[in-house]
Design an enzyme around this catalytic site. Structure first.
Site, PDB file in Angstrom:
ATOM      1  N   PHE A 196       0.828  -1.217   0.000  1.00 37.32           N
ATOM      2  CA  PHE A 196       0.000   0.000   0.000  1.00 37.32           C
ATOM      3  C   PHE A 196       0.855   1.256   0.000  1.00 37.32           C
ATOM      4  O   PHE A 196       0.373   2.331  -0.340  1.00 37.32           O
ATOM      5  CB  PHE A 196      -0.941  -0.001   1.209  1.00 37.32           C
ATOM      6  CG  PHE A 196      -0.306   0.483   2.480  1.00 37.32           C
ATOM      7  CD1 PHE A 196       0.471  -0.351   3.253  1.00 37.32           C
ATOM      8  CD2 PHE A 196      -0.463   1.796   2.885  1.00 37.32           C
ATOM      9  CE1 PHE A 196       1.086   0.104   4.407  1.00 37.32           C
ATOM     10  CE2 PHE A 196       0.132   2.267   4.042  1.00 37.32           C
ATOM     11  CZ  PHE A 196       0.914   1.410   4.800  1.00 37.32           C
ATOM     12  N   LYS A 197       2.124   1.133   0.379  1.00 33.45           N
ATOM     13  CA  LYS A 197       2.986   2.319   0.425  1.00 33.45           C
ATOM     14  C   LYS A 197       3.172   2.942  -0.958  1.00 33.45           C
ATOM     15  O   LYS A 197       3.627   4.076  -1.072  1.00 33.45           O
ATOM     16  CB  LYS A 197       4.323   1.977   1.068  1.00 33.45           C
ATOM     17  CG  LYS A 197       4.198   1.691   2.568  1.00 33.45           C
ATOM     18  CD  LYS A 197       5.544   1.506   3.233  1.00 33.45           C
ATOM     19  CE  LYS A 197       5.410   1.407   4.750  1.00 33.45           C
ATOM     20  NZ  LYS A 197       4.816   0.117   5.186  1.00 33.45           N
TER      21      LYS A 197
END
Ligand SMILES: *Cc1c(COP(=O)(O)O)cnc(C)c1O
Length: 435
Positions: free
Chosen positions: A106-107
Protein backbone atom coordinates in the site's frame (compact mmCIF):
# COMPACT_ATOMS: atom_id res chain seq x y z
CA UNK A 1 -3.37 24.66 2.38
CA UNK A 2 -1.33 26.03 5.22
CA UNK A 3 0.14 23.76 7.84
CA UNK A 4 1.19 24.10 11.48
CA UNK A 5 3.38 21.91 13.66
CA UNK A 6 1.86 19.71 16.34
CA UNK A 7 4.58 21.20 18.58
CA UNK A 8 3.85 24.79 17.58
CA UNK A 9 0.29 25.73 16.65
CA UNK A 10 1.41 29.22 15.62
CA UNK A 11 3.79 28.01 12.94
CA UNK A 12 2.58 28.45 9.34
CA UNK A 13 4.24 26.80 6.38
CA UNK A 14 3.18 26.20 2.80
CA UNK A 15 2.36 22.76 1.49
CA UNK A 16 5.50 22.88 -0.64
CA UNK A 17 7.70 23.55 2.37
CA UNK A 18 6.04 20.74 4.37
CA UNK A 19 6.59 18.33 1.49
CA UNK A 20 10.30 19.03 1.13
CA UNK A 21 11.02 19.18 4.87
CA UNK A 22 8.85 16.19 5.90
CA UNK A 23 9.15 17.34 9.50
CA UNK A 24 9.26 20.76 11.21
CA UNK A 25 12.49 21.65 13.01
CA UNK A 26 10.69 21.39 16.34
CA UNK A 27 10.26 17.66 15.60
CA UNK A 28 6.47 17.87 15.62
CA UNK A 29 4.38 16.79 12.64
CA UNK A 30 2.80 19.04 10.04
CA UNK A 31 -0.98 19.26 10.17
CA UNK A 32 -3.35 21.13 7.84
CA UNK A 33 -4.72 24.27 9.45
CA UNK A 34 -8.16 23.46 8.14
CA UNK A 35 -9.55 20.13 7.12
CA UNK A 36 -12.02 20.83 4.34
CA UNK A 37 -15.21 18.82 3.99
CA UNK A 38 -15.94 17.07 0.73
CA UNK A 39 -19.24 18.17 -0.77
CA UNK A 40 -22.19 16.16 0.50
CA UNK A 41 -23.46 15.73 -3.03
CA UNK A 42 -20.19 14.05 -4.00
CA UNK A 43 -20.34 11.65 -1.05
CA UNK A 44 -24.00 10.88 -1.74
CA UNK A 45 -23.15 9.87 -5.31
CA UNK A 46 -19.65 8.53 -4.79
CA UNK A 47 -20.57 5.13 -6.22
CA UNK A 48 -20.62 6.73 -9.67
CA UNK A 49 -16.96 7.76 -9.53
CA UNK A 50 -13.78 5.86 -10.40
CA UNK A 51 -10.70 5.72 -8.16
CA UNK A 52 -8.79 8.41 -10.13
CA UNK A 53 -11.90 10.63 -10.09
CA UNK A 54 -12.31 10.19 -6.36
CA UNK A 55 -8.60 10.82 -5.85
CA UNK A 56 -8.76 13.99 -7.92
CA UNK A 57 -11.79 15.32 -6.03
CA UNK A 58 -10.09 14.79 -2.67
CA UNK A 59 -6.73 16.16 -3.81
CA UNK A 60 -8.27 19.25 -5.37
CA UNK A 61 -10.37 19.92 -2.27
CA UNK A 62 -7.14 19.98 -0.25
CA UNK A 63 -4.66 21.40 -2.75
CA UNK A 64 -6.58 23.65 -5.13
CA UNK A 65 -4.51 26.68 -4.12
CA UNK A 66 -1.22 24.78 -4.50
CA UNK A 67 -1.51 22.94 -7.80
CA UNK A 68 -3.76 24.14 -10.65
CA UNK A 69 -6.59 21.78 -11.67
CA UNK A 70 -5.13 20.67 -15.00
CA UNK A 71 -1.73 19.85 -13.53
CA UNK A 72 -3.27 18.09 -10.55
CA UNK A 73 -5.38 15.92 -12.83
CA UNK A 74 -2.33 14.80 -14.81
CA UNK A 75 -0.43 14.18 -11.58
CA UNK A 76 -3.22 12.05 -10.10
CA UNK A 77 -3.68 10.00 -13.25
CA UNK A 78 0.01 9.21 -13.26
CA UNK A 79 0.24 8.49 -9.51
CA UNK A 80 -2.95 6.46 -9.08
CA UNK A 81 -2.66 4.11 -12.05
CA UNK A 82 -3.54 0.82 -10.36
CA UNK A 83 -6.63 -0.56 -8.66
CA UNK A 84 -7.62 -1.06 -5.04
CA UNK A 85 -10.42 -3.62 -5.26
CA UNK A 86 -12.69 -4.69 -2.42
CA UNK A 87 -12.90 -8.50 -2.55
CA UNK A 88 -15.79 -10.32 -0.94
CA UNK A 89 -15.00 -13.16 1.46
CA UNK A 90 -18.46 -13.71 2.93
CA UNK A 91 -21.76 -11.80 3.28
CA UNK A 92 -20.31 -9.17 5.59
CA UNK A 93 -16.54 -9.57 5.31
CA UNK A 94 -14.37 -7.97 2.65
CA UNK A 95 -10.70 -7.47 2.03
CA UNK A 96 -9.47 -4.22 0.53
CA UNK A 97 -6.46 -5.15 -1.60
CA UNK A 98 -3.92 -2.35 -1.58
CA UNK A 99 -1.05 -4.29 -3.16
CA UNK A 100 -1.65 -3.85 -6.88
CA UNK A 101 0.91 -1.08 -7.33
CA UNK A 102 4.49 -1.45 -8.57
CA UNK A 103 6.06 -2.45 -5.22
CA UNK A 104 3.12 -4.68 -4.25
CA UNK A 105 2.37 -2.80 -1.02
CA UNK A 106 0.00 0.00 0.00
CA UNK A 107 2.99 2.32 0.42
CA UNK A 108 2.86 2.79 -3.36
CA UNK A 109 -0.06 5.18 -2.88
CA UNK A 110 1.98 7.48 -0.68
CA UNK A 111 5.29 7.16 -2.49
CA UNK A 112 3.98 7.63 -6.03
CA UNK A 113 1.94 10.69 -5.10
CA UNK A 114 4.75 12.24 -3.04
CA UNK A 115 7.36 11.73 -5.77
CA UNK A 116 5.17 13.39 -8.35
CA UNK A 117 4.28 16.29 -6.06
CA UNK A 118 8.00 16.85 -5.43
CA UNK A 119 8.76 16.63 -9.16
CA UNK A 120 5.96 19.13 -9.84
CA UNK A 121 7.41 21.68 -7.42
CA UNK A 122 10.90 21.06 -8.83
CA UNK A 123 10.01 21.59 -12.43
CA UNK A 124 11.57 25.04 -12.74
CA UNK A 125 14.45 24.20 -10.49
CA UNK A 126 18.00 23.39 -11.49
CA UNK A 127 19.36 21.56 -8.48
CA UNK A 128 18.94 17.81 -8.29
CA UNK A 129 16.83 16.61 -5.37
CA UNK A 130 18.59 13.90 -3.38
CA UNK A 131 16.22 11.59 -1.53
CA UNK A 132 17.81 9.52 1.24
CA UNK A 133 15.81 6.65 2.66
CA UNK A 134 16.43 3.83 5.11
CA UNK A 135 14.24 0.78 4.78
CA UNK A 136 13.47 -2.45 6.55
CA UNK A 137 11.79 -3.66 3.36
CA UNK A 138 8.56 -2.13 2.09
CA UNK A 139 9.25 1.60 2.27
CA UNK A 140 12.37 1.37 0.12
CA UNK A 141 10.66 -0.51 -2.69
CA UNK A 142 7.74 1.90 -2.82
CA UNK A 143 10.04 4.94 -2.78
CA UNK A 144 12.43 3.46 -5.38
CA UNK A 145 9.65 2.56 -7.78
CA UNK A 146 7.79 5.79 -6.97
CA UNK A 147 10.77 7.95 -7.98
CA UNK A 148 12.11 5.72 -10.75
CA UNK A 149 12.62 7.87 -13.83
CA UNK A 150 11.19 11.02 -12.14
CA UNK A 151 13.15 13.97 -13.56
CA UNK A 152 15.50 15.99 -11.37
CA UNK A 153 15.54 13.42 -8.55
CA UNK A 154 18.00 10.83 -7.31
CA UNK A 155 17.22 8.25 -4.63
CA UNK A 156 19.70 6.54 -2.31
CA UNK A 157 18.27 3.60 -0.38
CA UNK A 158 19.97 1.96 2.57
CA UNK A 159 18.84 -1.52 3.49
CA UNK A 160 20.21 -3.99 6.04
CA UNK A 161 22.21 -6.61 4.18
CA UNK A 162 20.63 -10.05 4.27
CA UNK A 163 17.65 -8.84 6.28
CA UNK A 164 15.06 -8.13 3.57
CA UNK A 165 13.13 -10.74 1.60
CA UNK A 166 14.16 -11.67 -1.94
CA UNK A 167 11.32 -9.81 -3.62
CA UNK A 168 11.98 -6.76 -1.47
CA UNK A 169 15.70 -6.86 -2.35
CA UNK A 170 15.00 -7.20 -6.07
CA UNK A 171 12.72 -4.16 -5.92
CA UNK A 172 15.57 -2.16 -4.40
CA UNK A 173 18.48 -3.35 -6.52
CA UNK A 174 17.26 -3.88 -10.09
CA UNK A 175 16.23 -0.33 -10.97
CA UNK A 176 19.34 1.52 -12.13
CA UNK A 177 18.58 4.97 -13.60
CA UNK A 178 18.16 7.51 -10.77
CA UNK A 179 17.95 4.88 -8.02
CA UNK A 180 20.95 3.51 -6.13
CA UNK A 181 20.85 0.91 -3.41
CA UNK A 182 23.31 0.32 -0.58
CA UNK A 183 23.45 -2.89 1.44
CA UNK A 184 24.58 -1.88 4.92
CA UNK A 185 26.40 -4.40 7.05
CA UNK A 186 24.10 -3.82 10.01
CA UNK A 187 20.47 -3.53 11.09
CA UNK A 188 17.62 -1.31 9.94
CA UNK A 189 18.35 0.94 12.91
CA UNK A 190 21.93 1.35 11.66
CA UNK A 191 20.58 2.37 8.25
CA UNK A 192 18.27 4.89 9.85
CA UNK A 193 21.10 6.30 11.96
CA UNK A 194 23.23 6.82 8.84
CA UNK A 195 20.41 8.73 7.13
CA UNK A 196 19.87 10.89 10.22
CA UNK A 197 23.59 11.64 10.43
CA UNK A 198 23.62 12.67 6.78
CA UNK A 199 20.75 15.11 7.37
CA UNK A 200 22.65 16.64 10.28
CA UNK A 201 25.93 17.00 8.34
CA UNK A 202 26.80 20.55 7.23
CA UNK A 203 29.10 19.59 4.40
CA UNK A 204 26.55 17.25 2.82
CA UNK A 205 23.79 19.83 3.19
CA UNK A 206 25.94 22.47 1.53
CA UNK A 207 26.67 20.26 -1.44
CA UNK A 208 23.34 18.47 -1.94
CA UNK A 209 19.66 19.30 -1.74
CA UNK A 210 18.68 16.50 0.64
CA UNK A 211 15.19 15.33 1.47
CA UNK A 212 13.77 12.32 3.24
CA UNK A 213 10.94 10.22 1.95
CA UNK A 214 9.76 9.80 5.48
CA UNK A 215 6.47 8.08 6.20
CA UNK A 216 5.33 11.12 8.16
CA UNK A 217 5.47 13.33 5.05
CA UNK A 218 2.09 15.00 4.53
CA UNK A 219 2.29 14.12 0.83
CA UNK A 220 2.26 10.46 1.76
CA UNK A 221 -0.72 10.82 4.07
CA UNK A 222 -3.07 12.59 1.66
CA UNK A 223 -3.15 9.91 -1.08
CA UNK A 224 -3.89 7.22 1.48
CA UNK A 225 -7.30 8.82 2.04
CA UNK A 226 -8.18 8.01 -1.59
CA UNK A 227 -8.63 4.28 -1.14
CA UNK A 228 -10.88 4.63 1.90
CA UNK A 229 -13.36 6.71 -0.09
CA UNK A 230 -12.97 4.38 -3.06
CA UNK A 231 -13.65 1.32 -0.88
CA UNK A 232 -16.75 3.02 0.49
CA UNK A 233 -17.89 3.66 -3.10
CA UNK A 234 -17.45 -0.02 -3.96
CA UNK A 235 -19.43 -1.12 -0.90
CA UNK A 236 -22.22 1.32 -1.69
CA UNK A 237 -22.48 -0.34 -5.09
CA UNK A 238 -22.94 -3.63 -3.24
CA UNK A 239 -25.80 -2.12 -1.24
CA UNK A 240 -24.05 -1.35 2.05
CA UNK A 241 -24.59 1.96 3.84
CA UNK A 242 -22.32 1.40 6.77
CA UNK A 243 -18.67 0.42 6.85
CA UNK A 244 -16.11 -0.70 9.42
CA UNK A 245 -12.42 -0.58 8.45
CA UNK A 246 -9.75 -2.72 10.14
CA UNK A 247 -6.23 -1.45 9.55
CA UNK A 248 -2.99 -3.37 10.24
CA UNK A 249 -0.93 -0.71 11.98
CA UNK A 250 2.73 -0.01 12.70
CA UNK A 251 3.55 3.67 12.37
CA UNK A 252 -0.20 4.46 12.20
CA UNK A 253 0.05 6.39 8.95
CA UNK A 254 -2.48 4.20 7.19
CA UNK A 255 -5.16 4.42 9.86
CA UNK A 256 -4.24 8.10 10.33
CA UNK A 257 -5.23 8.65 6.70
CA UNK A 258 -8.49 6.80 7.36
CA UNK A 259 -9.23 9.11 10.25
CA UNK A 260 -8.38 12.12 8.11
CA UNK A 261 -10.83 10.79 5.53
CA UNK A 262 -13.43 10.51 8.31
CA UNK A 263 -12.83 14.15 9.23
CA UNK A 264 -13.30 15.10 5.57
CA UNK A 265 -16.73 13.47 5.59
CA UNK A 266 -16.24 9.75 4.93
CA UNK A 267 -19.19 8.05 6.62
CA UNK A 268 -17.42 5.38 8.66
CA UNK A 269 -18.99 3.84 11.60
CA UNK A 270 -15.96 2.26 13.26
CA UNK A 271 -12.21 1.95 12.78
CA UNK A 272 -10.25 -0.99 14.10
CA UNK A 273 -6.52 -0.67 14.75
CA UNK A 274 -4.82 -4.06 14.57
CA UNK A 275 -1.29 -4.52 15.85
CA UNK A 276 1.19 -7.30 16.51
CA UNK A 277 3.00 -7.55 19.85
CA UNK A 278 4.13 -3.94 19.38
CA UNK A 279 1.03 -2.70 21.13
CA UNK A 280 1.76 0.83 22.31
CA UNK A 281 -1.54 2.15 20.95
CA UNK A 282 -3.82 -0.67 22.18
CA UNK A 283 -2.28 -0.23 25.65
CA UNK A 284 -2.85 3.51 25.48
CA UNK A 285 -6.50 3.14 24.47
CA UNK A 286 -7.03 0.75 27.38
CA UNK A 287 -5.11 2.51 30.11
CA UNK A 288 -4.76 6.11 29.01
CA UNK A 289 -1.01 5.88 29.49
CA UNK A 290 1.07 6.42 26.38
CA UNK A 291 4.25 4.49 26.92
CA UNK A 292 6.53 3.58 24.01
CA UNK A 293 8.69 0.46 24.11
CA UNK A 294 11.62 -0.80 22.04
CA UNK A 295 10.17 -2.72 19.11
CA UNK A 296 10.09 -6.50 19.11
CA UNK A 297 10.45 -8.63 16.00
CA UNK A 298 7.34 -10.39 14.67
CA UNK A 299 6.09 -12.14 11.52
CA UNK A 300 4.39 -8.89 10.52
CA UNK A 301 7.71 -7.06 10.50
CA UNK A 302 6.51 -3.93 8.68
CA UNK A 303 4.52 -3.28 11.86
CA UNK A 304 7.39 -3.77 14.30
CA UNK A 305 7.19 -0.25 15.67
CA UNK A 306 7.42 0.56 19.37
CA UNK A 307 6.94 4.32 19.00
CA UNK A 308 4.38 4.90 16.20
CA UNK A 309 5.42 8.17 14.58
CA UNK A 310 1.97 9.17 13.32
CA UNK A 311 0.15 8.79 16.62
CA UNK A 312 0.80 12.42 17.52
CA UNK A 313 -1.03 13.38 14.36
CA UNK A 314 -4.06 11.31 15.29
CA UNK A 315 -4.20 12.83 18.78
CA UNK A 316 -4.00 16.26 17.17
CA UNK A 317 -6.78 15.40 14.72
CA UNK A 318 -9.02 14.69 17.72
CA UNK A 319 -7.76 17.65 19.75
CA UNK A 320 -6.09 15.34 22.29
CA UNK A 321 -9.51 13.94 23.27
CA UNK A 322 -8.78 10.32 24.10
CA UNK A 323 -12.41 9.40 24.70
CA UNK A 324 -13.37 10.61 21.20
CA UNK A 325 -10.70 8.34 19.75
CA UNK A 326 -11.72 5.45 21.96
CA UNK A 327 -15.26 5.66 20.61
CA UNK A 328 -14.20 5.63 16.98
CA UNK A 329 -11.14 3.35 17.14
CA UNK A 330 -11.14 -0.10 18.70
CA UNK A 331 -7.71 -1.68 19.05
CA UNK A 332 -6.67 -5.33 19.11
CA UNK A 333 -3.26 -7.00 19.27
CA UNK A 334 -2.17 -10.48 18.20
CA UNK A 335 0.83 -12.74 18.79
CA UNK A 336 2.85 -14.50 16.08
CA UNK A 337 1.13 -17.75 16.97
CA UNK A 338 -2.29 -16.17 16.44
CA UNK A 339 -1.08 -14.56 13.21
CA UNK A 340 -0.04 -17.91 11.79
CA UNK A 341 -3.35 -19.47 12.87
CA UNK A 342 -5.11 -16.52 11.19
CA UNK A 343 -3.26 -17.11 7.91
CA UNK A 344 -4.31 -20.77 8.00
CA UNK A 345 -7.90 -19.92 8.88
CA UNK A 346 -8.32 -17.45 6.02
CA UNK A 347 -6.86 -20.00 3.67
CA UNK A 348 -9.08 -22.85 4.85
CA UNK A 349 -12.28 -20.82 5.14
CA UNK A 350 -12.00 -18.60 2.06
CA UNK A 351 -9.24 -20.15 -0.04
CA UNK A 352 -7.49 -16.79 0.25
CA UNK A 353 -3.80 -16.25 1.00
CA UNK A 354 -3.14 -13.23 3.23
CA UNK A 355 0.21 -11.76 4.26
CA UNK A 356 0.90 -11.69 8.02
CA UNK A 357 -0.03 -7.99 8.32
CA UNK A 358 -3.30 -8.64 6.55
CA UNK A 359 -4.00 -11.68 8.72
CA UNK A 360 -3.73 -9.51 11.83
CA UNK A 361 -6.35 -7.15 10.43
CA UNK A 362 -8.56 -10.14 9.66
CA UNK A 363 -8.26 -11.41 13.24
CA UNK A 364 -9.17 -7.97 14.55
CA UNK A 365 -12.20 -7.85 12.26
CA UNK A 366 -13.32 -11.20 13.56
CA UNK A 367 -12.81 -10.20 17.19
CA UNK A 368 -14.82 -7.04 16.62
CA UNK A 369 -17.63 -8.92 14.86
CA UNK A 370 -17.85 -11.39 17.74
CA UNK A 371 -18.09 -8.58 20.26
CA UNK A 372 -20.66 -6.72 18.15
CA UNK A 373 -23.03 -9.33 16.73
CA UNK A 374 -25.69 -6.73 15.92
CA UNK A 375 -23.44 -4.61 13.76
CA UNK A 376 -24.58 -5.38 10.21
CA UNK A 377 -22.20 -3.04 8.43
CA UNK A 378 -19.66 -4.23 5.88
CA UNK A 379 -16.47 -5.25 7.70
CA UNK A 380 -13.48 -4.41 5.56
CA UNK A 381 -9.94 -5.31 6.49
CA UNK A 382 -7.05 -3.75 4.62
CA UNK A 383 -4.53 -5.97 2.87
CA UNK A 384 -1.31 -3.98 2.91
CA UNK A 385 1.09 -6.21 0.94
CA UNK A 386 1.21 -9.03 -1.56
CA UNK A 387 2.02 -12.36 0.07
CA UNK A 388 5.12 -12.95 -2.09
CA UNK A 389 6.98 -10.28 -0.10
CA UNK A 390 6.89 -12.39 3.09
CA UNK A 391 7.44 -16.00 1.98
CA UNK A 392 9.32 -17.11 5.09
CA UNK A 393 6.13 -17.06 7.20
CA UNK A 394 3.94 -19.52 5.27
CA UNK A 395 3.59 -23.26 5.75
CA UNK A 396 4.52 -25.25 2.62
CA UNK A 397 0.97 -26.08 1.49
CA UNK A 398 0.03 -22.39 1.45
CA UNK A 399 3.39 -21.37 -0.03
CA UNK A 400 2.68 -23.66 -2.97
CA UNK A 401 -0.49 -21.65 -3.73
CA UNK A 402 1.26 -18.30 -3.97
CA UNK A 403 1.49 -16.99 -7.49
CA UNK A 404 4.23 -14.56 -8.32
CA UNK A 405 2.91 -11.46 -10.05
CA UNK A 406 4.33 -10.88 -13.54
CA UNK A 407 6.34 -7.85 -12.45
CA UNK A 408 8.30 -9.99 -9.97
CA UNK A 409 9.17 -12.54 -12.63
CA UNK A 410 10.50 -9.67 -14.73
CA UNK A 411 12.65 -8.39 -11.86
CA UNK A 412 14.35 -11.78 -11.59
CA UNK A 413 15.72 -11.34 -15.10
CA UNK A 414 17.28 -7.96 -14.34
CA UNK A 415 20.83 -7.66 -13.00
CA UNK A 416 21.11 -6.63 -9.36
CA UNK A 417 23.17 -3.53 -8.73
CA UNK A 418 24.05 -2.37 -5.26
CA UNK A 419 26.98 -1.02 -3.28
CA UNK A 420 28.03 -2.36 0.09
CA UNK A 421 29.00 -0.24 3.07
CA UNK A 422 29.68 -0.67 6.76
CA UNK A 423 27.62 1.11 9.38
CA UNK A 424 30.17 3.89 10.05
CA UNK A 425 29.07 7.33 8.96
CA UNK A 426 32.46 8.31 7.54
CA UNK A 427 32.20 5.61 4.88
CA UNK A 428 28.67 6.65 3.92
CA UNK A 429 29.65 10.32 3.74
CA UNK A 430 32.65 9.57 1.54
CA UNK A 431 30.38 7.53 -0.70
CA UNK A 432 27.91 10.39 -1.09
CA UNK A 433 30.59 12.99 -1.72
CA UNK A 434 32.33 10.86 -4.33
CA UNK A 435 29.30 10.45 -6.58
C1 LIG B 1 4.16 -0.11 6.37
C2 LIG B 1 3.32 -1.32 6.46
C3 LIG B 1 2.32 -1.46 7.46
C4 LIG B 1 2.11 -0.45 8.54
O1 LIG B 1 1.53 0.74 8.07
P1 LIG B 1 1.58 2.05 8.98
O2 LIG B 1 1.07 3.13 8.11
O3 LIG B 1 3.02 2.23 9.36
O4 LIG B 1 0.71 1.79 10.17
C5 LIG B 1 1.51 -2.59 7.43
N1 LIG B 1 1.70 -3.55 6.51
C6 LIG B 1 2.65 -3.46 5.55
C7 LIG B 1 2.80 -4.58 4.59
C8 LIG B 1 3.48 -2.34 5.49
O5 LIG B 1 4.43 -2.27 4.54
Amino acid sequence: MKLYSTNNKDLRVSFQEAVFNSMPQDKGLYMPLEIPQLEQDFIDHIEHYSLPEIAYTIASTLLKDEIPAGDLKVLIEDAVNFNAPVVKLDEETFVLELFHGPSLAFKDFGARFMSRVMAYFLKDDEQLLDVLVATSGDTGGAVALGFLGVANTRVTILFPKGKVSEVQRLQLTTNGKNIRAIAVDGTFDDCQTLVKQAFADNELNAKFRLTSANSINIARLIPQTFYYFNAYAQLKRKGFKDVVFAVPSGNFGNIGAGLLAYKMGLPVHQFIAATNANDTVPRFLESGVYETKPSVQTYANAMDVGAPSNWVRIMDLFKEDRSAIQGLVKAYRFTDEQTLAGIKEIFEKFNYVACPHTAIAYLATKAYAEENPNDESAKVFLSTAHVCKFPEVFPDDILAKIELPAQVETLKNNPELFDELGKEFEGFKKYLLSK
